[in-house]
Design a protein around this motif. Structure first.
Motif, mmCIF file in Angstrom:
data_model
loop_
_atom_site.group_PDB
_atom_site.id
_atom_site.type_symbol
_atom_site.label_atom_id
_atom_site.label_comp_id
_atom_site.label_asym_id
_atom_site.label_seq_id
_atom_site.Cartn_x
_atom_site.Cartn_y
_atom_site.Cartn_z
ATOM 1 N N ILE A 82 -9.764 12.290 1.069
ATOM 2 C CA ILE A 82 -10.288 12.482 -0.286
ATOM 3 C C ILE A 82 -11.811 12.517 -0.238
ATOM 4 O O ILE A 82 -12.438 11.690 0.435
ATOM 5 C CB ILE A 82 -9.813 11.359 -1.225
ATOM 6 N N VAL A 120 -12.789 4.622 3.444
ATOM 7 C CA VAL A 120 -11.554 3.926 3.098
ATOM 8 C C VAL A 120 -11.282 2.858 4.157
ATOM 9 O O VAL A 120 -10.991 3.171 5.305
ATOM 10 C CB VAL A 120 -10.366 4.899 3.004
ATOM 11 N N TRP A 165 -8.546 16.443 -2.821
ATOM 12 C CA TRP A 165 -7.527 15.649 -2.128
ATOM 13 C C TRP A 165 -6.745 16.552 -1.189
ATOM 14 O O TRP A 165 -5.962 17.383 -1.621
ATOM 15 C CB TRP A 165 -6.608 14.990 -3.146
ATOM 16 N N GLU A 205 -2.868 7.489 -0.566
ATOM 17 C CA GLU A 205 -4.020 8.165 -1.146
ATOM 18 C C GLU A 205 -3.908 8.300 -2.662
ATOM 19 O O GLU A 205 -4.922 8.454 -3.340
ATOM 20 C CB GLU A 205 -4.197 9.544 -0.496
ATOM 21 N N THR A 237 -5.697 5.437 -3.959
ATOM 22 C CA THR A 237 -7.132 5.718 -3.801
ATOM 23 C C THR A 237 -7.632 6.626 -4.917
ATOM 24 O O THR A 237 -8.700 6.398 -5.496
ATOM 25 C CB THR A 237 -7.398 6.379 -2.431
#
Length: 271
Positions: free
Chosen positions: A2, A11, A42, A49, A52
């Motif tokens: 991302i 991350v 994305w 994710e 996220t």
């Protein structure tokens, strides 16, 4: 993976497994422009994710972003676009509800797997794969002596109008108990197969069984070189026969979900 505009997102995880996120803003990023408008891109790798994405959307709006868009070429859960029994979970529907709840100003996707995805996601913008397919055509020598092949009637309906080229399409012979493909028949302009280049086109591939059987049948009909373009290629293609059989000379895809490297596969950047 991302990104926010052109900026990566760091991350990491706390010891308990929860996410530790940081937006890595480049020095040349226009801060005022970023506050006015931002795009989250994305390129799907895993289900985590989605969490996220939820956190980042909240982060950006909390920091004053007025217009927030999502660029999501591959739609996760796109394969589960229907249910056949009460115990089946309609994951695509509930995924779309989460995306809609985030209230993006637009959601851009590439070559969605079915019209169900388009109907479920609000403010969706569909990006055509035509420029990527044209790039493949140029790379394999142009339109001369080229025939397009679509593995099923759905793909034929989706892509055949994009190019003024002869084409044929497949009719799959499935084992309906297991879902496995037993073979494939060819219909359409079958007289435009022998000794010609063939470009197989479809939206998504897992291990590539459909394309293996397509190429096998096309070779039986006298096809010359066979190439394959897939908009969304899962990493599991490396486990199937489509690459090891030698029937397909080269595979082309985008980086929407494919994250591996293989000399037999050429990957186009989505951006």
């Amino acid at each position: 993976m991302i990104r926010i505009n052109e900026n990566d997102v760091s991350v990491n995880k706390f010891p308990d497994g929860t996410l530790l996120l940081k937006e890595l803003i480049s020095e040349d990023c226009g801060q005022e422009e970023r506050k006015r408008k931002a795009t989250i891109t994305w390129l799907f790798e895993n289900n985590e994710e989605l969490v996220t994405l939820i956190y980042l959307a909240g982060h950006l709006r909390a920091h004053g972003v007025a217009e927030l868009s999502l660029d999501m070429p591959y739609i996760p859960n796109a394969r589960q676009d229907r249910v056949k029994a009460a115990e089946d979970v309609f994951t695509l529907k509930y995924f779309a509800e989460v995306i809609n709840w985030l209230n993006f100003d637009s959601v851009t996707v590439l070559d969605p797997h079915s019209s169900v995805s388009e109907a479920l996601i609000d403010k969706i913008l569909v990006r055509t794969p035509e420029p990527f397919i044209q790039k493949v055509i140029n790379k394999i020598g142009g339109e001369k002596e080229l025939t397009m092949f679509y593995p099923d009637e759905g793909a034929c309906k989706r892509y055949s109008g994009m190019f003024r080229l002869p084409y044929a399409f497949g009719i799959k012979n499935r084992d309906w108990e297991t879902g496995d493909i037993r073979g494939l028949d060819v219909s359409g302009m079958t007289d435009c197969i022998r000794d010609r280049k063939i470009l197989i086109v479809d939206d998504i591939s897992s291990k590539g069984g459909t394309f293996y059987f397509s190429a096998k049948k096309l070779k039986e009909l006298g096809a010359g070189e066979i190439y394959l373009y897939i908009s969304h290629c899962e990493n599991t293609i490396l486990e199937g026969d489509v690459l090891t059989s030698g029937l397909i000379k080269r595979v082309f895809t985008t980086n929407s979900i494919f994250t591996k490297k293989d000399e037999r596969i050429e990957v186009f950047d989505y951006e």
